[in-house]
Design an enzyme around this catalytic site. Structure first.
Site, short mmCIF file in Angstrom:
data_model
loop_
_atom_site.label_atom_id
_atom_site.label_comp_id
_atom_site.label_asym_id
_atom_site.label_seq_id
_atom_site.Cartn_x
_atom_site.Cartn_y
_atom_site.Cartn_z
CE LYS A 1 2.99 -40.94 31.61
NZ LYS A 1 1.98 -40.81 32.45
CD GLN A 2 4.59 -47.42 28.38
OE1 GLN A 2 4.39 -47.01 29.26
NE2 GLN A 2 4.23 -48.50 29.04
#
Ligand code: PLP
Length: 392
Positions: free
Chosen positions: A201-202
């Protein structure tokens, strides 16, 4: 041409039938982890307070501030966050929750955890998010909530879904850094919105998640249920409701805080890689009918999570993935339609043909390597390999 042979290691990767295997394979995803994360973890380890210490609340406050949300609750995963958010808005036995079949399976699974029924509605062929009209048509008198997913980081049309006056739980697990057309960050509208911190994920904490929300009461509910149902003012081992252990450790929260410190940089790097891809694949889009992620429109801003493309209808997606693999490029079918997974077919009687847009997109989608530290040369190598495969 962008990145076509930008680094020495890429020399010779110019599309011959026998190239690719000897160069380093390009992974699908890779987190940015450095000294800040190492230091943060060491500090927690040395403090000997590995959970329920100060890092959790500090991470929550910094994250809420970043999103522009009033409250945030750290949890052990995005899935745990979705489960607690659905419980907090009152989803229970026999309820219906309208949601997207084009998502990671967790968004539908968490509805099933509460013995409610996921009622799927088809997606918009451009944004790949829940089609507001299809969602409206799926609402019945048993619907207790809508669970939109900001798929691939592109903001779902929340204003259209908010009109129904139903509870909303947002799956924002792929959408950190995204913003709606009115300028509000995804996760900042006041509905419980759930972020995920798995390693692709970011922002990552290894495993982890965060629920942002506007209601103090909702936060209290979630904070209690993630911690075995304990009320904040109750004594040790006294519980006034059913709960879970969905806590995030201080070790993980410390990593999250360090990651927040470099979030702008990481988001900008992802956007830069996406722009390189767009440029490097422009010919492939025009000449071979490759479908690229939709550009931002109407003031919506994507928070870049993955770079997912759709192969043209006359190409075999799985064959494309195999051919890319043979050229040292990891790619993955992403995402499969949830209603056609065997558990959902068997439990809810779903069958092909129910959600034609989702089924079409899901059968042609593949994720390309995408991570902040990806070089322009690597993007060029992927683009060349994909162009070669689609041309032949
Ligand atoms: C990552 C993700 C989740 C939750 O993931 P966890 O692995 O439980 O943190 C939920 N929904 C979507 C759409 C996701 O991409």
């Amino acid at each position: 041409m962008t990145g076509a042979s930008a680094s020495g290691a890429d020399a010779g990767a110019s599309a011959g039938p026998d190239v690719g295997v000897e160069v380093d394979p390009i992974p699908l995803a890779q987190p940015v982890i450095g000294e800040a994360e190492e230091q943060a973890v060491l500090e927690v380890l040395r403090s000997k307070q590995l959970s329920l210490g100060s890092r959790g609340p500090a991470f929550e406050q910094a994250f809420a501030k970043r999103i522009g949300a009033t409250h945030a609750s750290a949890v052990s995963s995005g899935t745990a966050g979705l489960h607690l958010a659905l419980r907090a808005v009152g989803v229970s036995d026999g309820d219906e929750v309208v949601t997207s079949p084009f998502s990671f399976v967790a968004s539908a699974n968490t509805i099933v955890y509460e013995r409610a029924r996921p009622v799927f509605a088809d997606i918009d062929p451009v944004t790949l998010n829940l089609d507001p009209q299809a969602a409206a048509a799926a609402i019945t008198d048993r619907t207790s909530a809508i669970l939109p997913v900001h798929i691939f980081g592109y903001p779902a049309d929340l204003p259209a879904l908010e009109r129904h006056g139903l509870a909303l739980v947002e799956d924002a697990c792929e959408a950190l850094g995204a913003a709606h057309s009115d300028g509000i960050s995804v996760g900042g509208r006041g509905h419980p919105a759930v972020f995920g911190f798995y390693a692709n994920k970011q922002l990552t904490t290894g495993e982890g998640g965060m629920v942002t929300m506007g209601s103090a009461e909702t936060k209290q509910h979630i904070d209690s249920e993630r911690n075995q149902g304990r009320a904040p003012d109750m004594g040790w081992l006294d519980h006034d409701r059913l709960g879970f252990n969905y806590r995030l450790s201080d070790v993980a929260a410390a990593i999250g805080l360090a990651q927040l410190g470099r979030l702008d940089e990481m988001l900008a790097a992802r956007a830069r890689v996406a722009a390189w891809y767009r440029e490097a694949l422009a010919d492939c889009e025009r000449e071979h009918g490759l479908q690229l992620p939709c550009p931002d429109t109407g003031g919506n801003v994507r928070g870049w999570f993955v770079f997912v493309v759709q192969v043209p209808r006359d190409r075999d997606r799985d064959e494309t993935i195999r051919a890319l693999g043979a050229r040292g490029v990891s790619a993955k079918a992403y995402l499969p339609a949830i209603h056609l997974m065997s558990f959902y077919r068997e439990r809810f009687g779903h069958r092909p043909g129910e959600f034609p847009v989702t089924e079409d997109i899901a059968s042609r989608s593949l994720a390309l390597p995408f991570f902040p530290e990806m070089s322009q040369g690597q993007v060029g190598r992927v683009a060349q390999a994909l162009t070669y495969v689609l041309r032949n």
